[in-house]
Write an enzyme that holds these catalytic residues in place. Structure first.
Site, PDB file in Angstrom:
ATOM      1  N   GLU A  40     -34.747  -7.019  -6.260  1.00 18.86           N
ATOM      2  CA  GLU A  40     -33.521  -7.064  -7.052  1.00 18.86           C
ATOM      3  C   GLU A  40     -32.397  -7.173  -6.019  1.00 18.86           C
ATOM      4  O   GLU A  40     -32.362  -6.395  -5.066  1.00 18.86           O
ATOM      5  CB  GLU A  40     -33.327  -5.777  -7.862  1.00 18.86           C
ATOM      6  CG  GLU A  40     -32.057  -5.870  -8.708  1.00 18.86           C
ATOM      7  CD  GLU A  40     -31.641  -4.565  -9.387  1.00 18.86           C
ATOM      8  OE1 GLU A  40     -32.208  -3.505  -9.069  1.00 18.86           O
ATOM      9  OE2 GLU A  40     -30.727  -4.616 -10.233  1.00 18.86           O
ATOM     10  N   ARG A 266     -45.960   3.085  -2.256  1.00 14.15           N
ATOM     11  CA  ARG A 266     -44.810   2.638  -1.485  1.00 14.15           C
ATOM     12  C   ARG A 266     -44.798   3.344  -0.137  1.00 14.15           C
ATOM     13  O   ARG A 266     -45.429   4.385   0.047  1.00 14.15           O
ATOM     14  CB  ARG A 266     -43.525   2.925  -2.250  1.00 14.15           C
ATOM     15  CG  ARG A 266     -43.225   4.422  -2.394  1.00 14.15           C
ATOM     16  CD  ARG A 266     -42.016   4.642  -3.301  1.00 14.15           C
ATOM     17  NE  ARG A 266     -40.919   3.794  -2.896  1.00 14.15           N
ATOM     18  CZ  ARG A 266     -40.027   3.270  -3.736  1.00 14.15           C
ATOM     19  NH1 ARG A 266     -40.118   3.526  -5.023  1.00 14.15           N
ATOM     20  NH2 ARG A 266     -39.045   2.517  -3.296  1.00 14.15           N
ATOM     21  N   LYS A 276     -33.054   2.418  -1.661  1.00  9.99           N
ATOM     22  CA  LYS A 276     -31.802   1.664  -1.604  1.00  9.99           C
ATOM     23  C   LYS A 276     -30.614   2.547  -1.953  1.00  9.99           C
ATOM     24  O   LYS A 276     -29.541   2.410  -1.383  1.00  9.99           O
ATOM     25  CB  LYS A 276     -31.876   0.475  -2.574  1.00  9.99           C
ATOM     26  CG  LYS A 276     -32.532  -0.748  -1.953  1.00  9.99           C
ATOM     27  CD  LYS A 276     -32.221  -1.980  -2.779  1.00  9.99           C
ATOM     28  CE  LYS A 276     -33.488  -2.559  -3.337  1.00  9.99           C
ATOM     29  NZ  LYS A 276     -33.242  -3.745  -4.187  1.00  9.99           N
TER      30      LYS A 276
END
Length: 558
Positions: A40, A266, A276
């Site tokens: 994104e 992850r 982020k």
RNA sequence: UGGGGUGUAGCCAAGUGGCCUAAGGCACCGGCUUUUGAUGCCGGCAUUCGGAGGUUCGAAUCCUCCCACCCCAGCCA
């Protein structure tokens, strides 16, 4: 480092994802595999993304398929062109190529809209007028089932009309949503009539004001996978319970292909944060100088720090892919960086904390040029000429007036070797008023030119040095972990775990002349110190990583 | 009895009933080499696989129960 594309690890990795792909290929379920990296564009890429990029592009490369770069741009409220550009630069720098396969979820808005109407017509989606607050209330909790929305029974015609008017802009943000009609009693909350579309009057980086309703992740992602012909849609563990919804949508829509979702753990690393949101806070809060601050675990930060892309790829290969929540020690990444740079980086001499040395029996004047090897691990790197003269700088740490037993560098009356030059012996120590050592007087042995004594005499240490008259001045920035704590935020606010000493700026550093023309972005080894990278900011060097230092370790142990 | 996951050395991670008295990497500890106290090389580092039972000639791998940890209640992704 022209051959940055050659990986240190040659063996093909093996993990459960690759097992699945291999199985699908062997069983003939696919003849070619297609993967995708779907960021994104709402921030910069970091090490966690690098793991995913290496996995997805790696899979395509190893099994002869292809990997798409797709921007998951379904939320105009926080996406920007700046991030799109930065992401493409970072993926390319990492060494991957999506060819012509660049996509945007927003390219599918029209198709997704048509599929939404399809669901409505099939009685599998409805327009809901519940407010966000009421919807939360109706959704139930983790332990109790939800209740049907009072709008759940609207007719297909009514829903179609409302949905079209949503698109037409008749309603305000947040006043209505399109929801899938699945099961408000499901134990999986994602199946309790999930929202598919929301009203958002916002300017989209690519579609601008063409839309005021936007599909959310669940409605856009899987369908985009189907449109692109993705065979293996690999994502992280937190999407595991979205998979039933992913599959439900694929089953209930006339999509051109059937993709499958697989999840892996992850990346987490010690002494840093990989989210982020937090990285954005570090930037916005001024705790770092930007997304590309060399202390950041962002791809741009690591690049600026001098970490080679090949080392990052090697790291991704070494840590593997699994489903267990794991925390990687940064030391593992450091090892990859050192492995690569030890083989490839050219060696240079630089003195970070200069201590002046005068060779009393060396003739005054211009001095001489000495031959120095560029990389003892790579003969093809050749050699260079380094100027030697009567006045030099050595590292302040390489001298002790009263050396302890295990210190075998320079001290009063001691003899050491100056790398590629001569043996010198310290004859006198000059101090200032305060008693600080400001200069050393030494003598050299002309017979030891190049660094060896014809009489076979040995010396216990070799020091790096720079000729005072020829040295270039530089600022050198030394970096340490951004966070002092291994796992920032385990107790209290993660910001309180920031390492106050993560940056040490050294000025007045002395470099051998050849370093003056080093290209920005190139990483070299400063002998006996570590790897350093010339910053775009001229006259500044960033320390990529120190060399292993067993002496420092022994010293700190006492 | 909400749903979904994961547990193999300090940190990762192979392993899918018998070549497992458990790969490999990182870290760590020794030794050798060395004009970088770097590198390189050699050696050490889980009789044990979250725990307890069970099945089997044989289990980290199968079954049962238990324990721990992670994710999910955005009109974020």
């Amino acid at each position: 480092m022209a051959e940055n594309n050659i990986d240190a690890t040659s063996e093909a990795p093996s993990d459960f994802i690759r097992d699945i792909v291999r199985g699908d290929l062997d069983a003939g379920r696919h003849t070619d595999i297609v993967t995708r990296f779907p960021p994104e564009p709402n921030g910069y890429l970091h090490m966690g993304h690098a793991k995913s990029i290496c996995l997805n592009f790696g899979l395509a490369g190893e099994f002869g398929g292809r990997c798409h770069l797709r921007f998951d741009d379904t939320n105009p409220a926080r996406e920007e062109q700046e991030y799109i550009d930065a992401i493409m630069e970072d993926v390319r720098w990492l060494g991957f190529d999506w060819g012509t396969h660049l996509y945007y979820a927003s390219d599918n808005f029209e198709q997704l809209y048509a599929w939404a109407e399809h669901l409505i017509e099939a009685g599998k989606a409805y327009v809901d007028d519940l407010s966000a607050e009421d919807m939360r209330e109706y959704r139930g909790t983790l332990l109790t089932s939800g209740r049907d929305s009072p709008y759940r029974t609207r007719t297909a015609d009514e829903n179609l009309d409302l949905f079209r008017r949503m698109r037409a802009g008749e309603f305000g943000d947040g006043t209505r949503t399109l929801r899938a009609k699945i099961d408000m009693a499901s134990g999986n909350i994602n199946l309790r009539d999930p929202v598919l579309y929301r009203i958002l009057h916002a300017d989209h980086p690519r579609t601008h004001d063409a839309w005021c309703i936007y599909p959310n992740y669940d409605f856009a992602h899987g369908q985009s996978d189907a449109i692109e012909g993705i065979t293996h849609s690999v994502c992280t563990l937190e999407f595991e319970d979205h998979r039933p919804l992913y599959d439900w949508l694929i089953e209930n829509l006339p999509v051109p292909a059937i993709p499958h979702q697989y999840e892996f753990a992850r990346l987490n690393m010690t002494h840093t944060v990989l989210s982020k949101r937090r990285l954005m806070e570090l930037v916005d809060g001024g705790h770092v100088t930007g997304w590309d601050d060399p202390r950041m675990p962002t791809i741009s930060g690591m690049r600026r720090r001098g970490i080679p892309a090949a080392a990052i790829r090697d790291f991704a290969a070494r840590i593997g892919v699994s489903k267990s929540n794991a925390v990687q020690e940064v030391a593992a990444l450091d090892a990859c960086v050192r492995d690569y740079l030890n083989q490839r980086a050219v060696r240079r001499m630089a003195v970070l904390k200069p201590l002046k040395v005068v060779i009393e029996n060396y003739p005054e004047g211009d001095g001489e040029m000495l031959d120095a090897i560029n990389n003892p691990n790579d003969e093809s790197a050749g050699s260079r000429q380094v100027p030697f003269a009567r006045e030099l700088y050595i590292e302040a740490d390489d001298f002790m007036e009263e050396p302890p037993k295990k210190f075998f560098r320079l001290g009063p009356g001691r003899e050491v070797r100056l790398r590629y030059a001569y043996f010198i012996t310290c004859t006198d120590v000059i101090k200032d008023q305060a008693g600080n050592v400001t200069e050393l007087r030494c003598t050299y042995d002309p017979e030891t030119k190049g660094g060896n004594a014809p009489d076979g005499r040995k010396v216990k240490a070799t020091l790096h040095w720079v000729s005072a008259a020829h040295a270039a001045d530089a600022e050198v920035r030394l970096y340490d972990h951004l966070f002092a704590a291994e796992e920032p935020g385990v107790e209290g606010d993660y910001l309180s775990d920031l390492n106050p000493d993560s940056l040490e700026v050294l000025t007045g550093c002395k470099l051998e002349p050849s370093l003056a023309d080093l290209a920005p972005g190139e990483t070299v080894q400063f002998e006996r110190l570590g790897y350093f990278c010339r910053d775009a900011d001229a006259g500044v060097f960033n320390r990529t990583l120190s060399l292993r230092d067993t002496w420092a370790k022994a010293k700190s142990k006492g």
